[in-house]
Design a protein around this motif. Structure first.
Motif, mmCIF file in Angstrom:
data_model
loop_
_atom_site.group_PDB
_atom_site.id
_atom_site.type_symbol
_atom_site.label_atom_id
_atom_site.label_comp_id
_atom_site.label_asym_id
_atom_site.label_seq_id
_atom_site.Cartn_x
_atom_site.Cartn_y
_atom_site.Cartn_z
ATOM 1 N N LEU A 163 0.834 -1.193 0.000
ATOM 2 C CA LEU A 163 0.000 0.000 0.000
ATOM 3 C C LEU A 163 0.877 1.254 0.000
ATOM 4 O O LEU A 163 1.969 1.254 0.560
ATOM 5 N N THR A 164 0.383 2.295 -0.617
ATOM 6 C CA THR A 164 1.159 3.530 -0.741
ATOM 7 C C THR A 164 0.760 4.552 0.303
ATOM 8 O O THR A 164 -0.387 4.578 0.769
ATOM 9 N N ARG A 165 1.711 5.409 0.672
ATOM 10 C CA ARG A 165 1.448 6.531 1.573
ATOM 11 C C ARG A 165 1.228 7.822 0.808
ATOM 12 O O ARG A 165 1.002 8.874 1.410
ATOM 13 N N ASP A 166 1.285 7.765 -0.514
ATOM 14 C CA ASP A 166 1.255 8.981 -1.324
ATOM 15 C C ASP A 166 -0.024 9.791 -1.163
ATOM 16 O O ASP A 166 -0.008 11.015 -1.328
ATOM 17 N N ASP A 167 -1.145 9.109 -0.882
ATOM 18 C CA ASP A 167 -2.413 9.826 -0.790
ATOM 19 C C ASP A 167 -2.787 10.168 0.645
ATOM 20 O O ASP A 167 -3.902 10.603 0.905
ATOM 21 N N PHE A 168 -1.867 10.007 1.599
ATOM 22 C CA PHE A 168 -2.164 10.307 2.990
ATOM 23 C C PHE A 168 -2.262 11.817 3.203
ATOM 24 O O PHE A 168 -1.563 12.588 2.523
ATOM 25 N N PRO A 169 -3.081 12.256 4.160
ATOM 26 C CA PRO A 169 -3.182 13.699 4.441
ATOM 27 C C PRO A 169 -1.843 14.317 4.847
ATOM 28 O O PRO A 169 -1.592 15.493 4.598
ATOM 29 N N TYR A 170 -1.002 13.520 5.499
ATOM 30 C CA TYR A 170 0.318 14.004 5.919
ATOM 31 C C TYR A 170 1.279 12.828 5.924
ATOM 32 O O TYR A 170 0.935 11.736 6.369
ATOM 33 N N ARG A 171 2.479 13.033 5.409
ATOM 34 C CA ARG A 171 3.502 11.992 5.380
ATOM 35 C C ARG A 171 4.693 12.434 6.224
ATOM 36 O O ARG A 171 5.275 13.495 5.985
ATOM 37 N N ALA A 172 5.038 11.627 7.204
ATOM 38 C CA ALA A 172 6.203 11.925 8.032
ATOM 39 C C ALA A 172 7.468 11.813 7.192
ATOM 40 O O ALA A 172 7.615 10.863 6.416
ATOM 41 N N PRO A 173 8.393 12.765 7.312
ATOM 42 C CA PRO A 173 9.619 12.730 6.497
ATOM 43 C C PRO A 173 10.636 11.715 7.010
ATOM 44 O O PRO A 173 10.577 11.265 8.164
ATOM 45 N N LEU A 174 11.555 11.348 6.130
ATOM 46 C CA LEU A 174 12.730 10.537 6.472
ATOM 47 C C LEU A 174 12.367 9.205 7.141
ATOM 48 O O LEU A 174 13.019 8.769 8.100
ATOM 49 N N GLN A 175 11.326 8.579 6.627
ATOM 50 C CA GLN A 175 10.901 7.311 7.228
ATOM 51 C C GLN A 175 11.439 6.116 6.449
ATOM 52 O O GLN A 175 11.601 6.201 5.237
ATOM 53 N N PRO A 176 11.723 5.012 7.141
ATOM 54 C CA PRO A 176 11.511 4.746 8.577
ATOM 55 C C PRO A 176 12.694 5.130 9.458
ATOM 56 O O PRO A 176 12.677 4.874 10.659
ATOM 57 N N TYR A 177 13.713 5.758 8.845
ATOM 58 C CA TYR A 177 14.974 5.994 9.567
ATOM 59 C C TYR A 177 14.789 6.923 10.769
ATOM 60 O O TYR A 177 15.374 6.692 11.839
ATOM 61 N N LEU A 178 13.985 7.963 10.583
ATOM 62 C CA LEU A 178 13.779 8.905 11.682
ATOM 63 C C LEU A 178 13.081 8.232 12.861
ATOM 64 O O LEU A 178 13.426 8.481 14.022
ATOM 65 N N SER A 179 12.127 7.357 12.572
ATOM 66 C CA SER A 179 11.418 6.665 13.654
ATOM 67 C C SER A 179 12.333 5.668 14.362
ATOM 68 O O SER A 179 12.256 5.507 15.591
ATOM 69 N N TRP A 180 13.195 4.981 13.620
ATOM 70 C CA TRP A 180 14.151 4.073 14.251
ATOM 71 C C TRP A 180 15.107 4.853 15.156
ATOM 72 O O TRP A 180 15.457 4.403 16.254
ATOM 73 N N TYR A 181 15.534 6.014 14.689
ATOM 74 C CA TYR A 181 16.421 6.875 15.476
ATOM 75 C C TYR A 181 15.778 7.227 16.810
ATOM 76 O O TYR A 181 16.375 7.058 17.891
ATOM 77 N N GLY A 182 14.527 7.703 16.773
ATOM 78 C CA GLY A 182 13.833 8.059 18.004
ATOM 79 C C GLY A 182 13.547 6.848 18.871
ATOM 80 O O GLY A 182 13.690 6.908 20.097
ATOM 81 N N PHE A 183 13.153 5.743 18.250
ATOM 82 C CA PHE A 183 12.804 4.539 18.999
ATOM 83 C C PHE A 183 14.010 3.993 19.763
ATOM 84 O O PHE A 183 13.905 3.632 20.943
ATOM 85 N N ILE A 184 15.164 3.962 19.118
ATOM 86 C CA ILE A 184 16.371 3.435 19.760
ATOM 87 C C ILE A 184 16.791 4.308 20.943
ATOM 88 O O ILE A 184 17.089 3.812 22.037
ATOM 89 N N PHE A 185 16.809 5.618 20.734
ATOM 90 C CA PHE A 185 17.257 6.502 21.812
ATOM 91 C C PHE A 185 16.257 6.565 22.954
ATOM 92 O O PHE A 185 16.650 6.683 24.126
ATOM 93 N N LEU A 186 14.964 6.475 22.665
ATOM 94 C CA LEU A 186 13.986 6.438 23.759
ATOM 95 C C LEU A 186 14.102 5.142 24.545
ATOM 96 O O LEU A 186 13.887 5.122 25.765
ATOM 97 N N THR A 187 14.453 4.053 23.869
ATOM 98 C CA THR A 187 14.709 2.800 24.572
ATOM 99 C C THR A 187 15.875 2.973 25.547
ATOM 100 O O THR A 187 15.819 2.523 26.700
ATOM 101 N N LEU A 188 16.925 3.658 25.086
ATOM 102 C CA LEU A 188 18.076 3.914 25.953
ATOM 103 C C LEU A 188 17.699 4.807 27.130
ATOM 104 O O LEU A 188 18.160 4.594 28.261
ATOM 105 N N VAL A 189 16.856 5.812 26.877
ATOM 106 C CA VAL A 189 16.424 6.706 27.958
ATOM 107 C C VAL A 189 15.674 5.917 29.021
ATOM 108 O O VAL A 189 15.898 6.093 30.230
ATOM 109 N N MET A 190 14.776 5.030 28.590
ATOM 110 C CA MET A 190 14.008 4.234 29.552
ATOM 111 C C MET A 190 14.908 3.308 30.362
ATOM 112 O O MET A 190 14.750 3.161 31.575
ATOM 113 N N LEU A 191 15.865 2.687 29.689
ATOM 114 C CA LEU A 191 16.721 1.712 30.361
ATOM 115 C C LEU A 191 17.748 2.369 31.275
ATOM 116 O O LEU A 191 18.145 1.802 32.301
#
Length: 579
Positions: free
Chosen positions: A469-497
């Motif tokens: 499925l495409t994201r092209d017709d979405f009302p808003y598309r998050a930039p730099l995906q999925p890399y930006l989300s992996w970046y945040g996910f990894i560092f938030l995991t470190l913050v929690m731990l």
């Protein structure tokens, strides 16, 4: 990824009601359908029998979409600009030094950005009540949705009395003789009143209080630049003096402050501690997701609010933290005097050092507004999260009930009762200790919510990819995906731990501090595992993630909203540009 369009699957009937002047539509009403419930929806009772007239809004509960774009923008700003920036930043400065402080907040800003844009894409596509609890249940596992909702609700519910107590402490700056219970009562009643009057009153109140905080921050930033250049009464050109002496970085303290870990390693640990403290300062930016069920034209307003508000928030924090870092040395003893009033605010310390009179009282008044406003937002966010859990069939259905004005009445009542815990702070040392424990065990919950949002988005993203499925017709598309989300996910995991890492340093072990740092993770795991065991849920395979149900109704609602909330007057156009 292919350009395949999402093929809408048949869904149960959903009645759209058009009004001559304004359409009251309720996308959250079909959340139960999205999760595969018995087909209960707006206008239908528990037996799937149609209910006409006003009673239709009372069956499962419908919140009214009365929050405008300007309300949402200021709610998001007000949720994060508070006592953490005005007062709490002083503790972070003392911990990391000026450059360590500034870099820590810049780094955390990028993490928050990764979370906000991911939330924005999901929220604009499915703007339903209880956004991130619903996304966790829909894209990951219903058990994750339950755990996220319970933890988020508790986090904000227990913070209501904390902010009320903070407001009473701020008032003691002017009056330290009156019994604190008097001011606690006044603040509590006002918070209850605003929230029981409904979303529109709450939004309007937060709009003006947030405006006060924004104007104050802008004024303090301008004043800080003037003081740097020697424009104050003392004509002392501070410049970057404190970046050189006592230095750009502090080293982390151990053994209760009696010693430090020296060298680059000690400075890095101090910086990492600031990074974690900055995470808690930004908590509240996600609060805009709790407004989705009451926002006008959410497909348009949500992406705009998330994008604009985040960059404005970063400006206020990055610029404000920079001013703090250059005007006050990290060795200033008043940074840690623990009053909770203007006396321990780094802004006020700089003003007093510059021998400017009257301003400290003004800043203290704004801190009071910030504390009261935060308590107001806490009750709103927690009650709407509880309501979302009821929509997801994870709380008794009675909590779906809304008044004719769209207020989830029972959710507000049960959450508002937490405010009474503020009186524990007037009940002696034992009561105060109990209250502090209740608050501290929720400290990491907000970060867990961000982590859950990013996990939900990653499953959302890879589910789309797996299903072609495409994201092209979405009302808003998050930039730099999925890399930006992996970046945040990894560092938030470190913050929690590693949020409680100082207890592991040699000579720094403290059982109480360890428990406070990690009990939230334990409670989150217990909620997640408990729901899985009781309800026998499973991780939703990427091939089976549902991207269809509800899309057609939301597309139709968007078309109606575009006409209903069309910008026509000059005032509306100005508001659209500003917010």
């Amino acid at each position: 990824m292919s350009g395949k369009e999402i093929d809408m699957a048949p869904v149960p009937p959903y009645e759209l009601v058009a009004a001559p002047k304004k359409v009251e539509s309720h996308p959250e009403a079909f959340v139960s359908d999205i999760n595969g419930d018995r087909g209960e929806k707006a206008g239908y009772n528990g037996e799937n029998q149609k209910v006409d007239g006003p009673a239709a809004n009372q069956v499962n509960g419908n919140m009214h979409r009365t929050l405008k774009q300007r309300h949402m923008a200021m709610i998001a700003l007000g949720g994060a600009i508070g006592t953490g920036l005005f007062v709490g930043s002083g503790s972070a400065l003392s911990t990391g030094g000026p450059v360590g402080l500034w870099l820590g907040y810049i780094f955390m800003s990028s993490i928050v950005y990764s979370m906000m844009v991911a939330l924005g894409e999901m929220a604009s596509l499915f703007p339903v009540a209880g956004a991130f609890t619903h996304y966790a249940a829909r894209f990951v596992d219903p058990a994750l949705g339950f755990a996220t909702g319970i933890n988020y609700w508790y986090s904000y519910a227990i913070t209501i009395p904390v902010e009320i107590v903070a407001a009473a402490i701020v008032i003691s700056y002017w009056d330290d003789t009156t019994n604190a219970a008097v001011y606690i009562t006044v603040c509590l009643v006002l918070i209850w009143a605003v929230n029981f009057l409904g979303a529109r009153v709450y939004g309007e109140t937060e709009f003006w209080f947030s405006a006060i905080k924004v104007v104050t921050i802008v004024g303090l930033i301008i004043l800080g630049v003037i003081l740097m250049c020697g424009g104050g009464p003392t004509h002392d050109k501070i410049g970057f003096r404190y970046w050189r002496n006592p230095g750009p970085f502090n080293s982390i303290s151990i053994n209760g402050g009696d010693g430090v870990i020296g060298g680059r390693w000690g400075q890095f640990l101090a910086f990492w501690n600031v990074f974690i403290q900055a995470a808690f300062s930004f908590l509240g930016t996600e609060i805009i997701a709790t407004t989705l069920g009451e926002a006008e034209n959410p497909r348009k307003t949500v992406p705009k609010a998330i994008k604009r508000v985040f960059f404005r928030l970063v400006f206020f924090y990055i610029a404000g933290i920079f001013i703090i870092s250059v005007l006050v040395p990290y060795t200033e003893p008043n940074l840690l005097n623990g009053t909770g009033t203007a006396a321990s605010s780094p802004f006020v310390i700089a003003i007093q050092n510059a021998q400017i009179k009257a301003l400290p009282s003004i800043v203290n008044a704004v801190i009071l507004v910030a504390a009261w406003s935060a308590g107001n937002s806490d009750l709103y966010a927690a009650s709407r999260t509880f309501y979302a859990l009821a929509l997801e069939n994870q709380m008794p259905k009675i909590f779906r009930k809304c008044t004719k004005r769209g207020l989830p009445i029972y959710c507000v009542i049960i959450t508002g009762l937490f405010g009474l815990l503020a009186y524990l702070n007037t009940g002696g040392d034992t009561a105060i200790t109990a209250f502090n424990w209740l608050y501290n065990i929720s400290a990491v919950t907000g970060v867990i919510t961000w982590w859950g949002i990013l996990l939900s988005y990653l499953r959302f993203y890879y589910g789309l990819k797996r299903q072609g499925l495409t994201r092209d017709d979405f009302p808003y598309r998050a930039p730099l995906q999925p890399y930006l989300s992996w970046y945040g996910f990894i560092f938030l995991t470190l913050v929690m731990l590693f949020n409680g890492f100082p207890v592991f340093l040699k000579g720094n072990w403290n059982t109480s501090n360890f428990f406070v740092a990690y009990v939230s993770l334990l409670l989150f795991f217990v909620c997640w595992a408990g729901w899985k065991v009781v309800k026998k849920t499973k991780m939703i395979p990427l091939d089976e993630i549902d991207f269809h149900t509800g899309r057609r109704e939301l597309d139709e609602l968007e078309a109606i909203d575009n006409e209903t909330f069309k910008v026509e007057s000059k005032y509306q156009k100005i508001m659209s540009i500003l917010f």
